[in-house]
Design a protein around this motif. Structure first.
Motif, PDB file in Angstrom:
ATOM      1  N   ARG A 125       0.838  -1.207   0.000  1.00 47.93           N
ATOM      2  CA  ARG A 125       0.000   0.000   0.000  1.00 47.93           C
ATOM      3  C   ARG A 125       0.870   1.254   0.000  1.00 47.93           C
ATOM      4  O   ARG A 125       1.561   1.550   0.964  1.00 47.93           O
ATOM      5  CB  ARG A 125      -0.923   0.027   1.197  1.00 47.93           C
ATOM      6  N   TYR A 127       0.944   5.410  -0.278  1.00 44.48           N
ATOM      7  CA  TYR A 127       0.023   6.494   0.062  1.00 44.48           C
ATOM      8  C   TYR A 127       0.782   7.791   0.312  1.00 44.48           C
ATOM      9  O   TYR A 127       1.986   7.802   0.518  1.00 44.48           O
ATOM     10  CB  TYR A 127      -0.824   6.127   1.285  1.00 44.48           C
ATOM     11  N   SER A 131      -2.723   6.645   5.340  1.00 48.26           N
ATOM     12  CA  SER A 131      -2.877   5.381   4.615  1.00 48.26           C
ATOM     13  C   SER A 131      -4.237   5.250   3.928  1.00 48.26           C
ATOM     14  O   SER A 131      -4.374   4.501   2.968  1.00 48.26           O
ATOM     15  CB  SER A 131      -2.655   4.212   5.576  1.00 48.26           C
ATOM     16  N   LEU A 132      -5.246   5.963   4.405  1.00 42.37           N
ATOM     17  CA  LEU A 132      -6.577   5.879   3.784  1.00 42.37           C
ATOM     18  C   LEU A 132      -6.574   6.413   2.355  1.00 42.37           C
ATOM     19  O   LEU A 132      -7.393   6.019   1.535  1.00 42.37           O
ATOM     20  CB  LEU A 132      -7.603   6.659   4.619  1.00 42.37           C
TER      21      LEU A 132
END
Length: 143
Positions: A125, A127, A131-132
């Motif tokens: 992930r 970002y 992290s969203l």
């Protein structure tokens, strides 16, 4: 005495399991597009990764691909093959975090966290900020 031995044995076993899971990320991984292998390795107490295989290692002129999208002029001529793209990940409770990932396709660096998805998949992930707000790619272990 038996209880003390049992507690010590369990503590030792837990330590071994933890150490094994921390290094589970080590190895060669195929990116989501299937056009690159990334070798993840341990360096001291952190984990890094570099590009070790490209499906198309040469540009349209037959020359080795270079980091043309890098915003730093002095880095635009460095080869993509062998380029370190994962930097300084630390392991914490099943997640490799506090590292960065470099995307040579865009020339951007993102904050990154990595989690295992079974034994043969990684959720990577990238970002910006929190992290969203980011994107998760799934990498597959190369056998």
């Amino acid at each position: 005495m038996k209880k003390l031995f049992l507690i010590m044995a369990m503590l030792f076993a837990t330590t071994i399991i933890f150490a094994q899971s921390a290094d589970a990320i080590v190895g060669k991984w195929l990116n989501k597009d299937g056009d690159a292998h990334i070798q993840i390795y341990k360096k001291g107490s952190t984990y890094d990764g570099k590009l070790v295989w490209l499906k198309n290692p040469k540009d349209e002129n037959g020359k080795a691909k270079v980091d043309t999208n890098n915003p730093s002029a002095n880095l635009k001529n460095r080869p993509i093959l062998g380029l370190q793209i994962l930097n300084d990940f630390s392991f914490d409770d099943g997640t490799w975090e506090d590292g960065t990932i470099y995307d040579p396709k865009s020339g951007k660096i993102y904050s990154c966290k990595i989690t295992m998805n079974g034994n043969d998949k990684l959720n990577v992930r990238g970002y910006m900020g929190i992290s969203l707000i980011g994107r998760t790619d799934v990498w597959t272990r190369v056998k």
